[in-house]
Enzyme design. Sequence first.
Site, PDB file in Angstrom:
ATOM      1  N   HIS A 264     -18.589-100.388 115.465  1.00  0.00           N
ATOM      2  CA  HIS A 264     -19.994-100.117 115.777  1.00  0.00           C
ATOM      3  C   HIS A 264     -20.271-100.391 117.267  1.00  0.00           C
ATOM      4  O   HIS A 264     -20.748 -99.517 117.987  1.00  0.00           O
ATOM      5  CB  HIS A 264     -20.885-100.993 114.892  1.00  0.00           C
ATOM      6  CG  HIS A 264     -22.349-100.800 115.127  1.00  0.00           C
ATOM      7  ND1 HIS A 264     -23.141-100.023 114.323  1.00  0.00           N
ATOM      8  CD2 HIS A 264     -23.181-101.275 116.087  1.00  0.00           C
ATOM      9  CE1 HIS A 264     -24.384-100.022 114.782  1.00  0.00           C
ATOM     10  NE2 HIS A 264     -24.429-100.784 115.855  1.00  0.00           N
ATOM     11  N   GLU A 265     -19.923-101.578 117.696  1.00  0.00           N
ATOM     12  CA  GLU A 265     -20.169-101.911 119.108  1.00  0.00           C
ATOM     13  C   GLU A 265     -19.297-101.042 120.008  1.00  0.00           C
ATOM     14  O   GLU A 265     -19.698-100.673 121.116  1.00  0.00           O
ATOM     15  CB  GLU A 265     -19.921-103.399 119.369  1.00  0.00           C
ATOM     16  CG  GLU A 265     -20.824-104.356 118.564  1.00  0.00           C
ATOM     17  CD  GLU A 265     -22.313-104.062 118.661  1.00  0.00           C
ATOM     18  OE1 GLU A 265     -22.764-103.593 119.728  1.00  0.00           O
ATOM     19  OE2 GLU A 265     -23.040-104.287 117.665  1.00  0.00           O
ATOM     20  N   HIS A 268     -21.185 -97.957 120.746  1.00  0.00           N
ATOM     21  CA  HIS A 268     -22.163 -98.188 121.817  1.00  0.00           C
ATOM     22  C   HIS A 268     -21.446 -98.226 123.175  1.00  0.00           C
ATOM     23  O   HIS A 268     -21.925 -97.685 124.165  1.00  0.00           O
ATOM     24  CB  HIS A 268     -22.869 -99.534 121.607  1.00  0.00           C
ATOM     25  CG  HIS A 268     -23.931 -99.529 120.542  1.00  0.00           C
ATOM     26  ND1 HIS A 268     -24.963 -98.631 120.530  1.00  0.00           N
ATOM     27  CD2 HIS A 268     -24.125-100.339 119.462  1.00  0.00           C
ATOM     28  CE1 HIS A 268     -25.760 -98.887 119.481  1.00  0.00           C
ATOM     29  NE2 HIS A 268     -25.260 -99.907 118.810  1.00  0.00           N
ATOM     30  N   GLU A 294     -27.842 -95.565 118.882  1.00  0.00           N
ATOM     31  CA  GLU A 294     -27.421 -95.945 117.534  1.00  0.00           C
ATOM     32  C   GLU A 294     -26.632 -94.807 116.863  1.00  0.00           C
ATOM     33  O   GLU A 294     -25.778 -95.056 116.029  1.00  0.00           O
ATOM     34  CB  GLU A 294     -28.662 -96.337 116.722  1.00  0.00           C
ATOM     35  CG  GLU A 294     -28.398 -97.216 115.525  1.00  0.00           C
ATOM     36  CD  GLU A 294     -27.779 -98.573 115.827  1.00  0.00           C
ATOM     37  OE1 GLU A 294     -27.740 -99.002 117.002  1.00  0.00           O
ATOM     38  OE2 GLU A 294     -27.307 -99.208 114.877  1.00  0.00           O
TER      39      GLU A 294
END
Length: 500
Positions: A264-265, A268, A294
């Site tokens: 997830h990170e 980003h 997101e």
Amino acid sequence: MNEKLQRMLELYREVSHLAMAAGLLDWDQQCYMPPGGAALRAEQLATLAKLAHERLTSPEMGQLLDELEPWAASLDPDSFEASVVRVARREYDRATRIPAELEAEFSRAASAGFAAWAEARQAGDFRIFAPKLERLVQLTIERAEALGYEERRYDALLNLFEPGSRTSQVQALFQQLKEGLVPLVHAVAERVDRVKNDFLFGGYDERKQWDFGVRLLKAIGFDFQRGRQDRSEHPFTVGFGSGDVRLTTRFQPYLGSALFGTLHEGGHGLYEQGIPPEFAGTPVGSAASFGVHESQSRLWENLVGRSRAFWRHFYPELQALFPERLGEVDLDTFYAAINRVEPSLIRVEADELTYNLHIFLRFDLELKLIEGDLKVADLPEAWRAGMRELLGRAPENDRDGVMQDVHWSQGAFGYFPSYTLGNVLSVQLFEKAKEERPDIPQEIERGEFAGLLGWMRERIHRHGGKFTGTELIVRATGREADAAPYLRYLREKYEEIYGL
Ligand code: ZN
């Protein structure tokens, strides 16, 4: 280049550098600072915020923008020059419309709100938090009125995170999602025991998890020459230009926590690394919106990271790393386990399918609070009713209910919709990418991601903050945020896993 533009960018660069310095101090606070540094660090951050605000709202900046706008209007709106004037105007207006006194009052109320929230959570007593929250709602309404809006008061708050978006659009999108998702969640909930994931809890060495996470980050294209990873209590990503992008991760008994948190990170981080270096320090140096940001994290976490194709390539490696835990678990069992659905009370622990239901509830309640249709005192009961309706269960105490998230205690209203918007956009973008580059699914099975990343770089990352989230998504996919592809994706995936 226009001399006035040069001067405006020079002023803006100072604002940006002060913000980056503050970001680095915040990163340090969350990753390394000893607790004893907290009080002085808060003062340091307040000083930097004050300096940045003064620079941004200086009379010179206002005058430069007034003088530059007629000139910028004659340029191609897609050009760098027109974009920086447009975005700087938006930032300047936002910063100058709220009176300094109201901003200071809000900041004090947010500190008090956070402290009362922490105490009320400890005591399990919402009444300790209620008066502070009431004050924050009141001040948030005043801020929204100062910021201004065309249709609804909540628009002003939404625009802090999704520039140009309307509450009515979010409501329509969420209504469509709700109609599709609630029956699906209820159907899966009846078969929740079909999928087990107990083997994903406990017995996973953290060092090995760390190394495997780094391996995945490198595989998807995260550049460690221009980034790093550390540990923190709550995972987050912060970018200081595309040359220094920092991710954090954490380890919990559940293997998926670090695994999917890291992806997830990483998503980003890929976005931040893809913004052109020459945009750094300018008004277009950051992402288009929180929802678009997101969309990138959810893409890599869910559409890639929780797919069977991805694990066809990486699962043998993971098994070899943890033979005593996964040696006897086959790929299909592992794939079902990492996608297990269970309606739960806590948003941050929710699975891919039920997550949005938590967001619908928060959006509905904060909208009512801001528009004066709900009293703070009635919030706990409204929460329980909403949970029963959406997820079929309600919390026994307010700690697991209305007080579980930190956002409202700090006056952060308007942010929750971005999470679900990101989910919707992730599928819309992924489908368009596969349509234009049909090899992407096979590439993922081979552990190759350059095709997918290249498409995102081209359509999303390289534009930085030049366009709003909606403009960007229309450019990339030909239409605004659309619930249909997302619902189709979830239905196909979970009907297969749960045999519906
Ligand atoms: Zn995120």
